[in-house]
Design an enzyme around this catalytic site. Structure first.
Site, PDB file in Angstrom:
ATOM      1  N   TYR A 165       1.481  12.957  -5.791  1.00  0.00           N
ATOM      2  CA  TYR A 165       1.997  11.599  -5.618  1.00  0.00           C
ATOM      3  C   TYR A 165       2.767  11.158  -6.853  1.00  0.00           C
ATOM      4  O   TYR A 165       2.303  11.399  -7.974  1.00  0.00           O
ATOM      5  CB  TYR A 165       0.839  10.611  -5.395  1.00  0.00           C
ATOM      6  CG  TYR A 165       1.338   9.206  -5.224  1.00  0.00           C
ATOM      7  CD1 TYR A 165       1.797   8.776  -3.987  1.00  0.00           C
ATOM      8  CD2 TYR A 165       1.415   8.334  -6.308  1.00  0.00           C
ATOM      9  CE1 TYR A 165       2.306   7.500  -3.836  1.00  0.00           C
ATOM     10  CE2 TYR A 165       1.918   7.056  -6.150  1.00  0.00           C
ATOM     11  CZ  TYR A 165       2.367   6.642  -4.912  1.00  0.00           C
ATOM     12  OH  TYR A 165       2.872   5.383  -4.764  1.00  0.00           O
ATOM     13  N   TRP A 167       6.489   8.853  -8.602  1.00  0.00           N
ATOM     14  CA  TRP A 167       7.823   8.252  -8.520  1.00  0.00           C
ATOM     15  C   TRP A 167       8.934   9.132  -9.079  1.00  0.00           C
ATOM     16  O   TRP A 167      10.078   8.732  -9.090  1.00  0.00           O
ATOM     17  CB  TRP A 167       7.817   6.865  -9.168  1.00  0.00           C
ATOM     18  CG  TRP A 167       7.585   5.820  -8.121  1.00  0.00           C
ATOM     19  CD1 TRP A 167       6.461   5.694  -7.350  1.00  0.00           C
ATOM     20  CD2 TRP A 167       8.497   4.802  -7.695  1.00  0.00           C
ATOM     21  NE1 TRP A 167       6.628   4.651  -6.470  1.00  0.00           N
ATOM     22  CE2 TRP A 167       7.851   4.079  -6.665  1.00  0.00           C
ATOM     23  CE3 TRP A 167       9.773   4.417  -8.085  1.00  0.00           C
ATOM     24  CZ2 TRP A 167       8.470   3.003  -6.016  1.00  0.00           C
ATOM     25  CZ3 TRP A 167      10.372   3.342  -7.443  1.00  0.00           C
ATOM     26  CH2 TRP A 167       9.724   2.650  -6.423  1.00  0.00           C
TER      27      TRP A 167
HETATM   28  N1  LIG Z   1      -4.208  -0.367 -12.368  1.00  0.00           N
HETATM   29  C1  LIG Z   1      -3.124  -0.118 -11.648  1.00  0.00           C
HETATM   30  N2  LIG Z   1      -2.746   1.161 -11.401  1.00  0.00           N
HETATM   31  C2  LIG Z   1      -1.654   1.415 -10.656  1.00  0.00           C
HETATM   32  C3  LIG Z   1      -0.871   0.354 -10.125  1.00  0.00           C
HETATM   33  C4  LIG Z   1      -1.284  -0.988 -10.403  1.00  0.00           C
HETATM   34  O1  LIG Z   1      -0.654  -1.964  -9.960  1.00  0.00           O
HETATM   35  N3  LIG Z   1      -2.401  -1.176 -11.175  1.00  0.00           N
HETATM   36  N4  LIG Z   1       0.219   0.645  -9.353  1.00  0.00           N
HETATM   37  C5  LIG Z   1       0.167   1.882  -8.592  1.00  0.00           C
HETATM   38  C6  LIG Z   1       1.451   2.160  -7.953  1.00  0.00           C
HETATM   39  S1  LIG Z   1       2.010   0.983  -6.852  1.00  0.00           S
HETATM   40  C7  LIG Z   1       2.135   3.306  -8.135  1.00  0.00           C
HETATM   41  S2  LIG Z   1       3.516   3.614  -7.157  1.00  0.00           S
HETATM   42  C8  LIG Z   1       1.672   4.335  -9.096  1.00  0.00           C
HETATM   43  C9  LIG Z   1       2.831   4.990  -9.848  1.00  0.00           C
HETATM   44  O2  LIG Z   1       2.393   6.141 -10.456  1.00  0.00           O
HETATM   45  P1  LIG Z   1       3.393   7.331 -10.816  1.00  0.00           P
HETATM   46  O3  LIG Z   1       4.407   7.494  -9.742  1.00  0.00           O
HETATM   47  O4  LIG Z   1       2.576   8.502 -11.171  1.00  0.00           O
HETATM   48  O5  LIG Z   1       4.112   6.733 -12.113  1.00  0.00           O
HETATM   49  P2  LIG Z   1       5.394   7.196 -12.922  1.00  0.00           P
HETATM   50  O6  LIG Z   1       5.192   6.655 -14.278  1.00  0.00           O
HETATM   51  O7  LIG Z   1       6.625   6.777 -12.211  1.00  0.00           O
HETATM   52  O8  LIG Z   1       5.251   8.781 -12.970  1.00  0.00           O
HETATM   53  C10 LIG Z   1       6.254   9.657 -12.584  1.00  0.00           C
HETATM   54  C11 LIG Z   1       6.199  10.894 -13.466  1.00  0.00           C
HETATM   55  O9  LIG Z   1       7.188  11.820 -12.988  1.00  0.00           O
HETATM   56  C12 LIG Z   1       7.896  12.362 -14.109  1.00  0.00           C
HETATM   57  N5  LIG Z   1       9.234  12.772 -13.635  1.00  0.00           N
HETATM   58  C13 LIG Z   1      10.350  12.009 -13.528  1.00  0.00           C
HETATM   59  N6  LIG Z   1      11.365  12.744 -13.046  1.00  0.00           N
HETATM   60  C14 LIG Z   1      10.892  13.993 -12.838  1.00  0.00           C
HETATM   61  C15 LIG Z   1      11.491  15.189 -12.339  1.00  0.00           C
HETATM   62  O10 LIG Z   1      12.661  15.237 -11.983  1.00  0.00           O
HETATM   63  N7  LIG Z   1      10.691  16.292 -12.258  1.00  0.00           N
HETATM   64  C16 LIG Z   1       9.384  16.271 -12.646  1.00  0.00           C
HETATM   65  N8  LIG Z   1       8.696  17.397 -12.544  1.00  0.00           N
HETATM   66  N9  LIG Z   1       8.800  15.151 -13.136  1.00  0.00           N
HETATM   67  C17 LIG Z   1       9.552  14.024 -13.205  1.00  0.00           C
HETATM   68  C18 LIG Z   1       7.927  11.235 -15.106  1.00  0.00           C
HETATM   69  O11 LIG Z   1       8.173  11.722 -16.418  1.00  0.00           O
HETATM   70  C19 LIG Z   1       6.534  10.614 -14.922  1.00  0.00           C
HETATM   71  O12 LIG Z   1       5.587  11.202 -15.765  1.00  0.00           O
HETATM   72  O13 LIG Z   1       0.770   3.749 -10.040  1.00  0.00           O
HETATM   73  C20 LIG Z   1      -0.306   3.098  -9.397  1.00  0.00           C
HETATM   74  N10 LIG Z   1      -1.305   2.715 -10.400  1.00  0.00           N
HETATM   75  N1  LIG Z   2      10.061  -3.546 -13.261  1.00  0.00           N
HETATM   76  C1  LIG Z   2       9.340  -2.820 -12.372  1.00  0.00           C
HETATM   77  N2  LIG Z   2       9.624  -2.917 -11.050  1.00  0.00           N
HETATM   78  C2  LIG Z   2       8.886  -2.230 -10.132  1.00  0.00           C
HETATM   79  C3  LIG Z   2       7.867  -1.340 -10.541  1.00  0.00           C
HETATM   80  C4  LIG Z   2       7.603  -1.228 -11.955  1.00  0.00           C
HETATM   81  O1  LIG Z   2       6.702  -0.463 -12.391  1.00  0.00           O
HETATM   82  N3  LIG Z   2       8.346  -1.976 -12.822  1.00  0.00           N
HETATM   83  N4  LIG Z   2       7.130  -0.634  -9.605  1.00  0.00           N
HETATM   84  C5  LIG Z   2       7.643  -0.562  -8.228  1.00  0.00           C
HETATM   85  C6  LIG Z   2       6.536  -0.217  -7.312  1.00  0.00           C
HETATM   86  S1  LIG Z   2       6.059   1.419  -7.170  1.00  0.00           S
HETATM   87  C7  LIG Z   2       5.889  -1.125  -6.563  1.00  0.00           C
HETATM   88  S2  LIG Z   2       4.612  -0.636  -5.539  1.00  0.00           S
HETATM   89  C8  LIG Z   2       6.263  -2.544  -6.610  1.00  0.00           C
HETATM   90  C9  LIG Z   2       5.013  -3.398  -6.856  1.00  0.00           C
HETATM   91  O2  LIG Z   2       5.167  -4.673  -6.368  1.00  0.00           O
HETATM   92  P1  LIG Z   2       3.875  -5.638  -6.397  1.00  0.00           P
HETATM   93  O3  LIG Z   2       2.676  -4.880  -6.023  1.00  0.00           O
HETATM   94  O4  LIG Z   2       4.202  -6.857  -5.626  1.00  0.00           O
HETATM   95  O5  LIG Z   2       3.849  -5.960  -7.954  1.00  0.00           O
HETATM   96  P2  LIG Z   2       2.640  -6.363  -8.924  1.00  0.00           P
HETATM   97  O6  LIG Z   2       3.304  -6.613 -10.230  1.00  0.00           O
HETATM   98  O7  LIG Z   2       1.542  -5.368  -8.877  1.00  0.00           O
HETATM   99  O8  LIG Z   2       2.067  -7.709  -8.348  1.00  0.00           O
HETATM  100  C10 LIG Z   2       2.921  -8.821  -8.052  1.00  0.00           C
HETATM  101  C11 LIG Z   2       2.295 -10.124  -8.482  1.00  0.00           C
HETATM  102  O9  LIG Z   2       0.998 -10.235  -7.901  1.00  0.00           O
HETATM  103  C12 LIG Z   2       0.224 -11.007  -8.785  1.00  0.00           C
HETATM  104  N5  LIG Z   2      -1.217 -10.873  -8.516  1.00  0.00           N
HETATM  105  C13 LIG Z   2      -2.061  -9.910  -8.964  1.00  0.00           C
HETATM  106  N6  LIG Z   2      -3.318 -10.182  -8.567  1.00  0.00           N
HETATM  107  C14 LIG Z   2      -3.262 -11.323  -7.850  1.00  0.00           C
HETATM  108  C15 LIG Z   2      -4.232 -12.099  -7.158  1.00  0.00           C
HETATM  109  O10 LIG Z   2      -5.424 -11.817  -7.128  1.00  0.00           O
HETATM  110  N7  LIG Z   2      -3.776 -13.209  -6.496  1.00  0.00           N
HETATM  111  C16 LIG Z   2      -2.465 -13.570  -6.484  1.00  0.00           C
HETATM  112  N8  LIG Z   2      -2.110 -14.646  -5.802  1.00  0.00           N
HETATM  113  N9  LIG Z   2      -1.544 -12.876  -7.158  1.00  0.00           N
HETATM  114  C17 LIG Z   2      -1.930 -11.747  -7.813  1.00  0.00           C
HETATM  115  C18 LIG Z   2       0.612 -10.481 -10.149  1.00  0.00           C
HETATM  116  O11 LIG Z   2       0.291 -11.426 -11.157  1.00  0.00           O
HETATM  117  C19 LIG Z   2       2.110 -10.243  -9.989  1.00  0.00           C
HETATM  118  O12 LIG Z   2       2.869 -11.315 -10.498  1.00  0.00           O
HETATM  119  O13 LIG Z   2       7.174  -2.827  -7.670  1.00  0.00           O
HETATM  120  C20 LIG Z   2       8.248  -1.886  -7.803  1.00  0.00           C
HETATM  121  N10 LIG Z   2       9.152  -2.405  -8.815  1.00  0.00           N
HETATM  122 MO   LIG Z   3       4.134   1.585  -6.043  1.00  0.00          MO
END
Ligand SMILES: Nc1nc2c(c(=O)[nH]1)N[C@H]1C(S)=C(S)[C@@H](COP(=O)(O)OP(=O)(O)OC[C@H]3O[C@@H](n4cnc5c(=O)[nH]c(N)nc54)[C@H](O)[C@@H]3O)O[C@H]1N2
Ligand SMILES: Nc1nc2c(c(=O)[nH]1)N[C@H]1C(S)=C(S)[C@@H](COP(=O)(O)OP(=O)(O)OC[C@H]3O[C@@H](n4cnc5c(=O)[nH]c(N)nc54)[C@H](O)[C@@H]3O)O[C@H]1N2
Ligand SMILES: [Mo]
Length: 826
Positions: A165, A167
């Site tokens: 899994y 990005w």
């Molecule tokens: N506590 C908490 N944890 C969370 C979240 C949260 O809101 N709170 N959010 C969750 C969510 S929504 C998501 S989507 C995940 C994201 O989690 P990840 O998708 O694991 O996060 P990234 O940092 O985008 O990691 C991508 C990795 O791919 C590598 N990479 C980039 N390009 C390439 C390539 O071309 N080839 C290879 N081999 N590697 C590459 C980058 O260097 C990086 O290390 O985290 C989740 N974890």
């Molecule tokens: N700049 C930037 N953009 C991104 C990403 C990134 O890492 N950086 N990640 C991308 C990815 S993979 C995803 S999945 C999306 C994530 O998109 P979201 O999941 O919507 O983003 P979050 O920042 O996790 O949460 C959005 C808001 O929810 C609020 N929130 C958290 N807990 C609570 C709660 O208990 N109650 C309420 N009412 N609000 C709460 C947080 O304070 C925050 O302002 O964003 C995408 N876009």
């Molecule tokens: Mo995500």
């Protein structure tokens, strides 16, 4: 203005240009694109193609943060310039040169010493602190292929977890995860995953409630929202931050939507424990519930709508099923508790009168509820989106212009009107062999590694974990993404072999056995769509610089393994990079042609250093989600068992889960401010997505320094909570609970409500003593504090957005942050 708050919108294009203008046009590019007379001729003949291009200064490419031209000098990337029609250029693109030339690139194939000497399974407890040995590419490929062959033969495909899994980077050919799975499918199959970390709970519950995942659907088009919505609710939604990055190359159109709302003066209410950047941008009214109490808050609103007869009974009758059961629950018929606004206020901390007024305002206006996803990355996270749909159904505006709900306005520019043209289809993972293992819910991976044979519930089915012997990660960062890092460290010791393809020494790479250096997307040629929902652009991603050090493209890494395993022809289909890209482009061009949009031949497109922008049909600018269902629910039923919106789901009720019932309801979460754990750990954690990163990506660039406090990830603390603990702005803070401890830097701000603290996800894990699970993380990886259970038996999503914790001023010895250091010997 607090340091935390970045100004995503004040970034001027000029700022990109300074620094760039000083450079002469890159010699590398001389002659790359058509001379002006030819360019003009093409642009007249094919307006979708060249009409929009600016004077070209660099090499056109793209990233999750936007399309841009890279300025290259003497083989090094030295600057960037956004493309001309990006309405909201993202300053993250300025980090591209630092990505390429980062000091912590993985330079050579490396193998963990004990594994190399003792073979698979040797001293897995030393992962993360063993020595590293450099090997040749040939040797590395041989080692990995030997392990794949051994495991397929002795243990079968379920012993190889290659879900991977993550990005990764944009690009339809060099898609690391798909390429890994393509190889695995050709060599016997693999254990994969279901769902994702983003919307684990919402995508499953929505399928039951509205008949599609909903979270990744096109939204009512922005021009329609701007024209018709009178009230916009941002419910746990921070689009001005999360729209910066997209899965494909972003079109950044969503920000223009919010700018238009602001200009028009549309009323916006933001419901979030944090006064977020989007709320500030649109001058929203801020309601700050206690974290994880939104379910109760929504019930208080629903109760008000019902008892004040503000609900639309006709809509509920025609378009939904089960409202009677929900109404009985609201009124307390079954449990003796009426879910009044006062009841809700007591739980969520927003005054009852404010809740009642909110219900009245929603009913009295054309209201669009924009729901973010943080609220469902929580225990019982299914309930929030189910309740948002239920409240929207009570308002009866679903399917009307500017009304209803939308769960993707904050993501990849949902609502950016869909263009007409072609779509680039990427390389595929191919067909899974028959008898491929049943995927596990993605966020249960640590549980699976540690507990082979355990059976869990998942959306009405039993899932039994196989015994995983090998984990292969390409394009993800498990040690960032997964909850309860210290638990992961222990689970991670179970498999015999862990292989990671990575450009950088992330914690996941550091905890592997075999690390293969991957190129960044700027070191290879590719194609990508621009605008996930709009499908507005096709961008070429030209190679900007040669592969650095000994890095190889994931495609070439897996092709070499395919050769070794005897499936090279099937893997490459006999095509090289250019042939693959030409094939993808030609398919897309044929689709465009069918849509009566003419495009130049591939060679000309590629040579021109130019991109395609497809036309947007006028009708699509007024598209309304669920309008067809509203128009004729019999002809256009939803994909639910009843064909209607299911406020009561018989399918879920029949699963007999205690943690997800047949109607949406309030269930106290695993940890919260009223749980027994709150005595020791009174603060509630918020782990929103970082403004200046994409998860962990870019944490190793100078942009980090803008946000870091005391050289650590920032923690936002309300002044009241800081004062009570003698914490001042800029102090080093230890944040901790029973699961872990991290060092963070204090940002004291009224922007977070008392009792809640914000630490963004994505800081690289950097344990002070890697041999001791539980030792303090010196960089502030928030997942050291979160817990690792599923949202419920239904969706088994992750609960990354919650945990109770305590903080204190850090008094210990100064610890050097080594998160971005290269391990010794590597
Ligand atoms: N506590 C908490 N944890 C969370 C979240 C949260 O809101 N709170 N959010 C969750 C969510 S929504 C998501 S989507 C995940 C994201 O989690 P990840 O998708 O694991 O996060 P990234 O940092 O985008 O990691 C991508 C990795 O791919 C590598 N990479 C980039 N390009 C390439 C390539 O071309 N080839 C290879 N081999 N590697 C590459 C980058 O260097 C990086 O290390 O985290 C989740 N974890
Ligand atoms: N700049 C930037 N953009 C991104 C990403 C990134 O890492 N950086 N990640 C991308 C990815 S993979 C995803 S999945 C999306 C994530 O998109 P979201 O999941 O919507 O983003 P979050 O920042 O996790 O949460 C959005 C808001 O929810 C609020 N929130 C958290 N807990 C609570 C709660 O208990 N109650 C309420 N009412 N609000 C709460 C947080 O304070 C925050 O302002 O964003 C995408 N876009
Ligand atoms: Mo995500």
């Amino acid at each position: 203005m607090s340091k935390y708050l970045q100004q995503p919108l004040t970034l001027s294009r000029r700022r990109f240009l300074t620094g760039v203008t000083a450079l002469a046009a890159a010699p590398l590019l001389a002659g790359l694109w058509p001379k002006s007379a030819l360019a003009q001729a093409i642009s007249q003949a094919l307006p979708q193609f060249t009409a929009l291009r600016q004077a070209q200064k660099g090499i056109l490419t793209g990233a999750h943060w936007g399309a841009f031209e890279a300025i290259v000098q003497d083989g090094k990337m030295v600057g960037v310039q956004p493309v001309k029609d990006d309405p909201y250029p993202n300053e993250l693109i300025a980090m591209a040169p630092y990505q390429v030339h980062a000091e912590n690139r993985v330079k050579y194939p490396m193998v963990r010493k004990s594994w190399l000497e003792g073979g698979p399974g040797s001293r897995t407890d030393l992962r993360g602190h063993d020595q590293w040995v450099r090997v040749s590419w040939e040797k590395a490929i041989e080692l990995v292929c030997g392990e794949i062959t051994r495991l397929q033969k002795e243990h079968g495909p379920q012993s190889i977890y290659a879900g991977s899994y993550g990005w990764k980077s944009v690009g339809m050919l060099h898609n690391s995860r798909t390429l890994l799975q393509r190889l695995m499918n050709l060599t016997g199959g693999f254990l994969g995953y279901a769902g994702d970390y983003s919307t684990g709970a919402a995508q499953v519950i929505m399928s039951h409630v509205v008949g599609s995942m909903e979270v990744y659907e096109q939204q009512t088009a922005w021009p329609n929202v701007v024209e018709h919505s009178q009230l916009v609710i941002l419910w746990g939604c921070n689009p001005m931050v999360t729209l910066k990055n997209s899965w494909n190359v972003p079109d950044h159109y969503g920000q223009t939507g919010f700018a238009a709302l602001k200009k028009k003066g549309t009323r916006v209410i933001s419901i979030d424990p944090v006064h977020n950047d989007s709320a500030k941008f649109v001058n929203a009214q801020w309601l700050a519930p206690r974290p994880y109490t939104d379910g109760a808050m929504l019930l208080g609103i629903a109760h008000t709508l019902l008892t004040e007869k503000l609900h639309n009974a006709d809509f509920l009758h025609t378009y939904t099923v089960g409202f009677d059961k929900f109404a009985a629950y609201l009124l307390g018929d079954d449990d003796g508790v009426a879910k009044t606004a006062d009841w809700a206020a007591d739980i969520c901390g927003v005054e009852a009168e404010a809740l009642r007024q909110l219900a009245r305002d929603m009913a009295g206006n054309r209201t669009m509820i924009m729901g973010g996803w943080g609220i469902q990355r929580q225990h019982h996270g299914e309930q929030q989106h189910w309740l948002l749909v239920t409240v929207a159904a009570m308002l009866g505006q679903i399917g009307l212009p500017g009304g209803g709900f939308g769960f993707s306005y904050h993501y990849s520019s949902g609502g950016s009107p869909t263009a007409k043209g072609g779509i680039v289809a990427g390389i595929s993972a191919g067909n899974a062999p028959r008898n491929s293992p049943t995927p596990i819910p993605v966020a249960r991976i640590a549980d699976c590694l540690a507990n082979p044979g355990k059976t869990i519930q998942f959306n009405g089915a039993d899932v039994t974990y196989p015994e995983v012997k090998m984990v292969y990660v390409a394009g993800g960062n498990t040690f960032h993404q997964h909850q309860d890092t210290n638990n992961l460290i222990k689970a991670w010791q179970h498999p015999d072999t862990i292989v990671v393809n990575e450009p950088y020494w992330t914690a996941t790479a550091k905890y592997a056995d075999i690390v293969l250096p991957a190129t960044t997307s700027y070191e290879r040629n590719d194609l990508e769509m621009g605008g996930d929902y709009s499908q507005l652009y096709v961008f070429p991603m030209h190679q900007c610089v040669p592969p650095q050090h000994e890095a190889r493209n994931d495609f070439d890494i897996f092709a070499a393994m395919a050769a070794k395993l005897g499936v090279q022809d099937a893997f490459t289909e006999g095509k090289d990079e250019t042939q693959w890209l030409k094939g993808m482009y030609d398919d897309m061009k044929q689709q465009a042609r069918n849509a009566r949009v003419a495009l130049p031949p591939f060679d000309m497109f590629w040579q021109s250093n130019n991109y395609v922008r497809f036309p947007v049909p006028e009708a699509n600018t007024q598209w309304v989600r669920f309008a067809d269902y509203r128009e004729n629910p019999l002809l256009n039923p939803l994909g639910t068992p009843s064909g209607k919106i299911e406020i009561y789901s018989d399918a879920i009720a029949k699963m007999h889960y205690q943690d997800c019932r047949g109607i949406p309801s309030w269930m106290p979460p695993h940890e919260w401010y009223r749980g027994p754990e709150a005595e020791k750990y009174p603060l509630s954690l918020n782990t929103a997505h970082p403004a200046n990163r994409l998860h962990s990506q870019l944490d190793n660039t100078p942009l980090r320094l803008k946000l870091a406090v005391a050289d650590r990830e920032a923690i936002m603390i309300n002044p009241q909570d800081a004062k009570a603990r003698g914490i001042s702005p800029g102090d080093l803070v230890r944040a901790f609970n029973d699961r872990g401890q991290i060092l963070v830097g204090a940002l004291v701000s009224e922007d977070v409500r008392p009792g809640a603290v914000r630490i963004s996800e994505g800081a690289w894990f950097d344990p002070a003593d890697p041999s001791q699970p539980g030792s303090i993380c010196k960089n502030g990886n928030v997942n050291c504090l979160t817990f690792d259970i599923g949202t419920s038996s239904l969706a088994q999503g992750n609960c990354g957005q919650m945990a109770q914790l305590e903080i204190e001023k850090y008094q210990g010895e100064a610890l050097q942050n080594t998160a971005h250091a290269v391990p010794a010997g590597a």
